[in-house]
Design an enzyme around this catalytic site. Structure first.
Site, short mmCIF file in Angstrom:
data_model
loop_
_atom_site.label_atom_id
_atom_site.label_comp_id
_atom_site.label_asym_id
_atom_site.label_seq_id
_atom_site.Cartn_x
_atom_site.Cartn_y
_atom_site.Cartn_z
N ASP A 1 0.68 -1.51 -0.63
CA ASP A 1 -0.13 0.14 0.36
C ASP A 1 0.82 0.95 0.06
OD1 ASP A 1 -2.47 -1.39 0.15
OD2 ASP A 1 -2.78 -0.36 1.61
N CYS B 1 0.47 -8.21 4.75
CA CYS B 1 0.22 -7.17 5.00
C CYS B 1 -1.02 -6.76 4.73
CB CYS B 1 1.26 -6.05 4.12
SG CYS B 1 3.23 -5.41 4.45
N ASP B 2 -1.54 -5.02 4.44
CA ASP B 2 -2.98 -4.97 4.96
C ASP B 2 -3.96 -5.54 4.35
OD1 ASP B 2 -0.49 -2.25 4.81
OD2 ASP B 2 -2.42 -1.24 4.90
N LYS B 3 -3.91 -6.03 3.07
CA LYS B 3 -5.21 -6.75 2.11
C LYS B 3 -5.42 -8.45 1.56
CE LYS B 3 -6.27 -2.34 2.07
NZ LYS B 3 -5.18 -2.15 2.43
N CYS C 1 4.80 -2.13 8.79
CA CYS C 1 5.55 -0.41 9.01
C CYS C 1 4.63 -0.48 10.68
CB CYS C 1 4.36 0.26 8.45
SG CYS C 1 4.69 0.70 6.86
N GLU D 1 -6.71 4.65 -0.78
CA GLU D 1 -6.36 4.74 0.60
C GLU D 1 -5.89 6.80 0.85
OE1 GLU D 1 -5.03 1.38 2.89
OE2 GLU D 1 -2.94 3.22 2.55
N SER E 1 -5.57 5.46 5.37
CA SER E 1 -4.19 3.82 5.53
C SER E 1 -4.53 4.08 6.90
CB SER E 1 -3.21 4.50 5.69
OG SER E 1 -2.09 4.19 6.64
#
Length: 553
Positions: free
Chosen positions: A78, A119-121, A191, A444, A470
């Site tokens: 992302d 990570c995110d997705k 992160c 985002e 985010s």
């Protein structure tokens, strides 16, 4: 074993022949076949070490008498995709990942699987596949990145993003920005704050789908490697026990996860991913559930972006297990987890494992950081079907605010205007046509929100969008506005200068124009036409509204 269908009997000689071509022996044919589902790649810092974790997982599987087979899924970073058309592909990748895992697991009839995302997705995609397939599964999330260190302070990716805004406002020099760029992101891992990736890792552990301690064990910590190996050993036992995700995850498990989410001040993206995950488990998780639990769950730990602490501090305080121990009067402790114990049994062992945990950064129920949880759901004439805000990261002075709208049809226009100094204190920035269908892909807005933060405007300027934020976003930033602009939601009808009312305590988000004026604008509304091709065109046709979790038919 499920895998017997590809390896047992005279008629399966051709299948066995191909398996033997990969090096499988006759003795291994009698053992469970375990999929090692890895999202390793070279471009995502959170994933560049997963090849090593996969080796630990495979060693654990072999230790326990199983046979590992590794394959990979796609993954979008992302942060690298942020601020341009690449972000349109991040949320849609969630379903591609889920579908990839389904294709590989069902085609090859694996007995169980170890899922290795970070990570995110990517974490949600793996979890959704676990619910859809319902074969024994355990998740090894890859772990947070260590914080960077710049000018005697810990830093992270958001420090760099906000540095862009500070640089534009003349608050820091070229050299200052260069130091942030060079030293804020310290290496492998997701992160370093409580952003979306780490929120979803915590949700995985809270749901009972990863081993205790997994969510906050850092990417470069040997503890993570041991957890990976133990997970490989455990999946073979789970196959023998036929312990599947749907025997672990129930409606009460989701209530536990949301309660943890509220206490840690997690990313607003959890309101997209948990409902989509519940859908794959055959359950319903309405947006309102987040608000109901937020009102009764205190915020207990102050983590980036809303506070000073990093995931490193959270891990030293005992991580998810320690926060669940604090929350235990509010949790369903009888819920099962992948190690075969209940949540309550795991919590009873926490102090035995490490009795001197540095728990002072986790507040108590009696003396919380905030009386309510991290997320609030706002409704009103601007968002009839709901919107979300990370209230724990909003300055108290902006919890109630009314201001004039500055309207932008897309993130790029908003970003250009913000950096040009067009946005003034008191303004409410509206960024629309960024929803699941309208984007498409529901981008985002980190570039825009971080620029406002770096310019010192997040104590006086709000940003409202039908897109999303985010997990690193802070301030009065309200996303997931539903219905979205492309479907004729009220956000499509806002004009420059319209007054917008935000009232977080009252959970209200209103467009302050008359009903007659709203109807007149609605009658004249014509959605913009965009030429979309490829996967995004298919995604646009099948994706649902943000308030449903952006699920895809």
């Amino acid at each position: 074993m499920r895998s017997d269908i590809i390896k047992k009997g005279p008629e399966r000689a051709p299948n066995r022949s191909l398996l033997k071509a990969t090096g499988v022996t006759d003795s291994e044919m009698k053992k469970p076949f375990i999929a090692v589902v890895n999202s390793w790649n070279d471009i995502i810092p959170g994933h560049m070490h997963l090849n090593k974790l996969a080796e630990a997982v495979k060693a654990g599987i072999r230790n326990a008498g199983g046979v590992p087979f590794e394959f990979h899924t796609v993954g979008v970073c992302d942060g690298i995709a942020m601020g341009h058309e690449g972000m349109k592909y991040s949320l849609p990748s969630r379903e591609i990942i889920e579908d990839t895992i389904e294709l590989m697991v069902r085609a090859h009839q694996f007995d169980g699987m170890v899922l290795i995302p970070t990570c995110d997705k990517i974490v949600p995609g793996h979890l959704m596949a676990a619910g859809r397939l319902d074969i024994p599964a355990i998740v090894v999330t890859g772990g947070p990145m260590l914080p960077g260190y710049v000018d005697d302070d810990y830093r992270d990716l958001i420090s760099v993003s906000e540095g862009v805004g500070a640089h534009s406002a003349g608050k820091i020099s070229d050299d200052d920005l260069n130091r942030l760029e060079n030293f804020s992101c310290a290496g492998a891992g997701s992160c370093a704050g409580m952003f979306t990736a780490n929120t979803m890792a915590c949700m995985t552990e809270a749901l009972g789908l990863s081993l205790p301690g997994c969510a906050t064990a850092h990417a470069v910590d040997a503890k993570k490697t041991r957890i990976a190996k133990e997970s490989g050993e455990r999946i073979v036992e789970m196959v023998r026990e036929n312990l599947t995700p749907k025997k672990i995850v129930t409606q009460r498990s989701f209530e536990n996860a949301i309660t943890v989410d509220m206490a840690i001040g997690g990313s607003t993206n959890s309101t997209l991913h948990l409902p989509a995950l519940a859908h794959e488990f055959g359950l319903k998780l309405p947006l309102e559930a987040f608000d109901e639990l937020s009102r009764t769950t205190p915020h207990l730990i102050s983590l980036r972006p809303g506070g000073p602490n990093f995931m490193l501090h959270f891990d030293r305080a005992g991580g998810v297990q320690a926060i669940m121990q604090r929350l235990s009067p509010k949790l369903h402790l009888e819920q099962l987890t992948v190690n075969g114990n209940t949540i309550g049994e795991n919590l009873n062992e926490l102090d035995l494992v490490n009795p001197k945990l540095n728990k002072e950064i986790i507040a108590t129920l009696e003396n919380p950081i905030h009386a309510q949880g991290g997320i609030a759901v706002l409704k009103g004439s601007l968002a009839p079907d709901g919107s979300v805000v990370k209230q724990a990261a909003v300055d108290p002075g902006m919890h109630v605010h009314t201001g004039p709208a500055r309207v932008y049809d897309g993130e790029e226009d908003a970003m250009q205007s913000i950096l040009a100094g067009d946005v003034k204190p008191g303004d409410i920035v509206i960024v629309r046509y960024e929803g699941p269908k309208g984007g498409p892909g529901m981008r985002e807005m980190l570039a825009a929100t971080a620029a406002l933060g770096g310019m010192g405007l997040l104590e006086s300027v709000a940003l409202i969008t039908d897109g999303r934020f985010s997990g690193g976003t802070r301030g009065p930033c309200i996303g997931h506005v539903s219905p979205e602009a492309s479907e004729g939601g009220p956000i499509a009808l806002v004009k420059d200068g319209d007054m917008i009312e935000i009232n977080i305590p009252e959970r209200a988000l209103n467009l302050k124009i008359s009903e007659g004026e709203l109807k007149q604008r609605k009658a004249a509304f014509v959605p913009p036409k965009t030429e979309i091709t490829g996967y995004l065109a298919r995604y646009q046709r099948s994706v649902h509204s943000a308030n449903t979790g952006g699920i895809v038919d």
